[in-house]
Design a protein around this motif. Structure first.
Motif, PDB file in Angstrom:
ATOM      1  N   GLY A 115      23.316 -22.518  44.555  1.00  0.00           N
ATOM      2  CA  GLY A 115      22.830 -21.217  45.387  1.00  0.00           C
ATOM      3  C   GLY A 115      23.860 -20.132  45.194  1.00  0.00           C
ATOM      4  N   ILE A 116      24.651 -20.106  44.052  1.00  0.00           N
ATOM      5  CA  ILE A 116      25.685 -19.163  43.893  1.00  0.00           C
ATOM      6  C   ILE A 116      25.236 -17.834  43.095  1.00  0.00           C
ATOM      7  N   HIS A 117      24.256 -17.155  43.553  1.00  0.00           N
ATOM      8  CA  HIS A 117      23.414 -16.178  42.762  1.00  0.00           C
ATOM      9  C   HIS A 117      24.381 -15.027  42.134  1.00  0.00           C
ATOM     10  N   GLU A 118      25.687 -14.925  42.617  1.00  0.00           N
ATOM     11  CA  GLU A 118      26.535 -14.045  41.920  1.00  0.00           C
ATOM     12  C   GLU A 118      26.774 -14.098  40.412  1.00  0.00           C
ATOM     13  N   ILE A 119      26.305 -15.548  40.288  1.00  0.00           N
ATOM     14  CA  ILE A 119      26.960 -15.923  38.848  1.00  0.00           C
ATOM     15  C   ILE A 119      26.092 -15.237  37.622  1.00  0.00           C
ATOM     16  N   TYR A 120      24.840 -14.791  37.982  1.00  0.00           N
ATOM     17  CA  TYR A 120      24.081 -14.153  37.089  1.00  0.00           C
ATOM     18  C   TYR A 120      24.250 -12.665  36.923  1.00  0.00           C
ATOM     19  N   PHE A 121      24.949 -11.965  37.839  1.00  0.00           N
ATOM     20  CA  PHE A 121      25.096 -10.669  37.902  1.00  0.00           C
ATOM     21  C   PHE A 121      26.017 -10.002  36.562  1.00  0.00           C
ATOM     22  N   PRO A 122      26.916 -10.839  36.244  1.00  0.00           N
ATOM     23  CA  PRO A 122      27.492 -10.317  34.993  1.00  0.00           C
ATOM     24  C   PRO A 122      26.793 -10.261  33.564  1.00  0.00           C
ATOM     25  N   TYR A 123      25.732 -11.115  33.514  1.00  0.00           N
ATOM     26  CA  TYR A 123      24.723 -11.315  32.572  1.00  0.00           C
ATOM     27  C   TYR A 123      23.800  -9.819  32.402  1.00  0.00           C
ATOM     28  N   VAL A 124      23.419  -9.492  33.817  1.00  0.00           N
ATOM     29  CA  VAL A 124      23.100  -8.166  33.904  1.00  0.00           C
ATOM     30  C   VAL A 124      23.488  -7.173  33.481  1.00  0.00           C
ATOM     31  N   LEU A 125      24.760  -7.100  34.076  1.00  0.00           N
ATOM     32  CA  LEU A 125      25.715  -6.030  33.593  1.00  0.00           C
ATOM     33  C   LEU A 125      25.878  -5.849  32.098  1.00  0.00           C
ATOM     34  N   MET A 126      25.988  -6.785  31.473  1.00  0.00           N
ATOM     35  CA  MET A 126      26.016  -6.994  30.034  1.00  0.00           C
ATOM     36  C   MET A 126      24.777  -6.282  29.286  1.00  0.00           C
ATOM     37  N   LYS A 127      23.658  -6.274  29.978  1.00  0.00           N
ATOM     38  CA  LYS A 127      22.504  -5.625  29.305  1.00  0.00           C
ATOM     39  C   LYS A 127      21.785  -5.034  30.684  1.00  0.00           C
ATOM     40  N   PRO A 128      22.152  -3.769  30.964  1.00  0.00           N
ATOM     41  CA  PRO A 128      21.651  -3.113  32.318  1.00  0.00           C
ATOM     42  C   PRO A 128      20.170  -3.155  32.295  1.00  0.00           C
ATOM     43  N   MET A 129      19.634  -3.092  30.994  1.00  0.00           N
ATOM     44  CA  MET A 129      18.118  -3.081  31.187  1.00  0.00           C
ATOM     45  C   MET A 129      17.395  -4.629  31.754  1.00  0.00           C
ATOM     46  N   LEU A 130      18.483  -5.464  31.985  1.00  0.00           N
ATOM     47  CA  LEU A 130      17.824  -6.574  32.444  1.00  0.00           C
ATOM     48  C   LEU A 130      17.598  -6.491  34.165  1.00  0.00           C
ATOM     49  N   ILE A 131      18.104  -5.420  34.677  1.00  0.00           N
ATOM     50  CA  ILE A 131      17.843  -5.193  36.063  1.00  0.00           C
ATOM     51  C   ILE A 131      16.233  -5.073  36.235  1.00  0.00           C
ATOM     52  N   ILE A 132      15.770  -4.479  35.229  1.00  0.00           N
ATOM     53  CA  ILE A 132      13.867  -4.418  35.193  1.00  0.00           C
ATOM     54  C   ILE A 132      13.491  -5.839  35.445  1.00  0.00           C
ATOM     55  N   ALA A 133      14.132  -6.682  34.623  1.00  0.00           N
ATOM     56  CA  ALA A 133      13.739  -8.256  34.916  1.00  0.00           C
ATOM     57  C   ALA A 133      13.903  -8.627  36.164  1.00  0.00           C
ATOM     58  N   ALA A 134      14.848  -8.437  36.774  1.00  0.00           N
ATOM     59  CA  ALA A 134      15.545  -8.992  38.024  1.00  0.00           C
ATOM     60  C   ALA A 134      14.317  -8.544  39.101  1.00  0.00           C
ATOM     61  N   ILE A 135      13.957  -7.099  38.904  1.00  0.00           N
ATOM     62  CA  ILE A 135      13.350  -6.475  39.997  1.00  0.00           C
ATOM     63  C   ILE A 135      11.902  -7.007  39.745  1.00  0.00           C
ATOM     64  N   ALA A 136      11.309  -7.116  38.404  1.00  0.00           N
ATOM     65  CA  ALA A 136       9.743  -7.703  38.472  1.00  0.00           C
ATOM     66  C   ALA A 136      10.002  -8.960  39.096  1.00  0.00           C
ATOM     67  N   GLY A 137      10.811 -10.028  38.677  1.00  0.00           N
ATOM     68  CA  GLY A 137      10.915 -11.291  39.101  1.00  0.00           C
ATOM     69  C   GLY A 137      10.801 -11.354  40.881  1.00  0.00           C
ATOM     70  N   GLY A 138      11.704 -10.558  41.247  1.00  0.00           N
ATOM     71  CA  GLY A 138      11.732 -10.499  42.580  1.00  0.00           C
ATOM     72  C   GLY A 138      10.659 -10.065  43.368  1.00  0.00           C
TER      73      GLY A 138
END
Length: 507
Positions: free
Chosen positions: A273-296
């Motif tokens: 349940g530690i969601h913060e562990i995937y945050f660096p992966y998104v920051l490595m590829k800022p475009m991935l915020i689109i994937a996070a938003i679409a998934g959410g």
């Protein structure tokens, strides 16, 4: 030990949002156990629960006998008072907590809805006022009258604030609660609730996920549970699907350290349940915020379509916690929402990673993940033991952490301080404690606590780089050591040697 240049002064809108979010979540997080207990009691014993019991659930039995039960009093009185006390204590210690709880009682009785928002306002406000009132006669009370003045001033102010809460604050907060309830209902009715992910997912990565979940959705969600028996709001931020999808994409299509660490990160995120562990992966590829938003958005849309909800907050946001708190009629929708969110975020992430894979392979280096972890922790305003462990592997061979000041004199009391005083600082204290034990040093006290609770009596305070300035303000007479990573800092070995030298010098 070398000295570093003074850290930059904290400032800007992001820092203010961090502090406000930390304060809100700081009121709720220590009481999550109480929310979970209430959620479990509700799930089991109300009339539509798993094992209905009139005396506990508060509904009439077959003979028509009425019962108060546990569910109603806990949500009406216990939970708001716990929030008020915690918020008051954060402002003015136990005295502030007590006065905050007294004042909040007026808001509770003066309203016909659970007063979570009222408690989060009145608790800190009453404590702040008590602090100001005490300052008026600080040092002016004759000896022997301190207890009399302190007790009566707290009682009088608390009573007046309870009356003010009953007649003034309660109607306003009730009106605000109805407005928020109507707004959420409108979003659900218009099928627009998925749009919340446009704010939630970037907010999680850039600021404080706990502030979003526990500072905003938990109070609103509990109000919904009181009326409907479940709330979809508990699933907006806590759904582990978007993060899992992104990590799965890195596992298959990532490169370097990000690819190697993704499988372990999936286990920690999905089951821990530690969601913060995937945050660096998104920051490595800022475009991935689109994937996070679409998934959410996908997860929220599925939950809305199936009219699902949880009985209480899922904390941490583990699939285990989510399923435990799922309402009996919501399992299909909740499971589909997690799977759907993960699938959508995975597909989009895979497309983005595949498109840049050749470029990434050409420029691959282990520092990318380390830099992203540092950026994540800077955005959140605090460190993480989980991310720190990842960073230690990614940053191996990088420049050593910075630290401040030369240690002098005997060192008997070492404090690890972080924003919340729990996870990351506790792990750091444990690491140093073990190193001292292996070095034969057994007479040094090593503890962990929140920076806000520093009392100034520590000989040495260890913090992460961006938190050192705040720690120095709270404990100006202590030696301050700054590190990048609580879990695996090479500076710990130097601290151990300095401790041993200080003990030898003091003999």
């Amino acid at each position: 030990m070398t000295s570093t240049s003074a850290p930059s002064k904290p400032g800007g809108a992001r820092v203010h949002v961090q502090r406000f979010g930390t304060f809100l979540s700081g009121m709720v997080m220590p009481n999550i156990g109480a929310f979970i207990a209430w959620g479990l009691i509700t799930a089991f014993f109300i009339q539509t629960g798993w094992t209905p019991v009139p005396q506990l659930g508060g509904f009439p039995d077959a003979a028509g006998n009425e019962y108060t039960g546990l569910v109603g009093p806990m949500i009406t009185y216990m939970l708001p008072l716990l929030l008020a006390y915690t918020g008051g204590k954060m402002v003015y210690d136990t005295r502030g907590g007590v006065v905050g709880a007294i004042a909040t009682m007026g808001v509770i009785v003066g309203s016909d809805v659970p007063m979570f928002i009222g408690a989060m306002i009145m608790g800190p406000l009453a404590a702040w006022l008590m602090k100001k009132v005490d300052a008026i006669w600080d040092g002016k009370i004759k000896a022997g009258f301190e207890m009399l003045v302190n007790n009566f001033s707290a009682g009088i102010l608390g009573g007046l604030l309870a009356l003010a809460g009953f007649f003034g604050i309660a109607p306003v907060v009730t009106w605000l609660s109805h407005i928020l309830e109507t707004a959420v209902g409108w979003l659900v009715g218009m099928h627009l609730l998925p749009l919340a992910s446009l704010l939630v997912e970037p907010g999680k990565v850039l600021f404080l996920n706990n502030a979003i979940n526990h500072g905003v959705f938990t109070p609103l969600g509990v109000d919904q549970v009181a009326q409907q028996g479940k709330s979809i709001l508990f699933l907006i931020e806590a759904n582990p699907g978007p993060g899992v999808g992104i990590l799965l994409a890195f596992m298959f299509f990532g490169v370097g350290m990000a690819k190697a660490s993704a499988p372990g990160a999936i286990i920690i995120q999905f089951f821990g349940g530690i969601h913060e562990i995937y945050f660096p992966y998104v920051l490595m590829k800022p475009m991935l915020i689109i994937a996070a938003i679409a998934g959410g958005m996908t997860g929220v849309a599925i939950n809305a379509a199936f009219q699902t909800g949880l009985r209480a907050p899922a904390s941490p946001g583990s699939i285990i916690a989510v399923l435990i708190q799922t309402a009996p009629d919501s399992y299909v929708g909740v499971i589909l929402s997690v799977v759907g969110a993960a699938a959508v975020s995975f597909i989009i992430s895979a497309v983005i990673l595949r498109a840049s894979r050749k470029r990434d392979l050409a420029s691959e280096n282990a520092g990318d993940l380390s830099a992203a972890i540092a950026q994540t922790e800077a955005n959140k305003g605090k460190k993480s033991s989980v991310l720190g462990t990842m960073g230690s592997a990614a940053a191996e061979g990088a420049a050593p952490e910075a630290q401040t000041t030369t240690i002098a004199g005997p060192i008997d009391n070492i404090v690890f301080a972080c924003d919340a005083g729990m996870g990351s600082s506790a792990m750091g204290a444990s690491v140093l404690r073990n190193k001292l034990k292996k070095a034969g040093v057994t007479d040094v006290k090593v503890t962990n606590q929140a920076i806000a609770n520093l009392t100034g009596d520590a000989d040495l305070v260890v913090t992460q780089n961006e938190l050192t300035e705040r720690a120095r303000q709270k404990s100006p007479n202590s030696v301050h050591v700054s590190v990048d990573n609580f879990m695996n800092s090479p500076k710990y070995d130097e601290v151990v040697q300095r401790v041993k030298q200080s003990k030898g010098d003091s003999e």
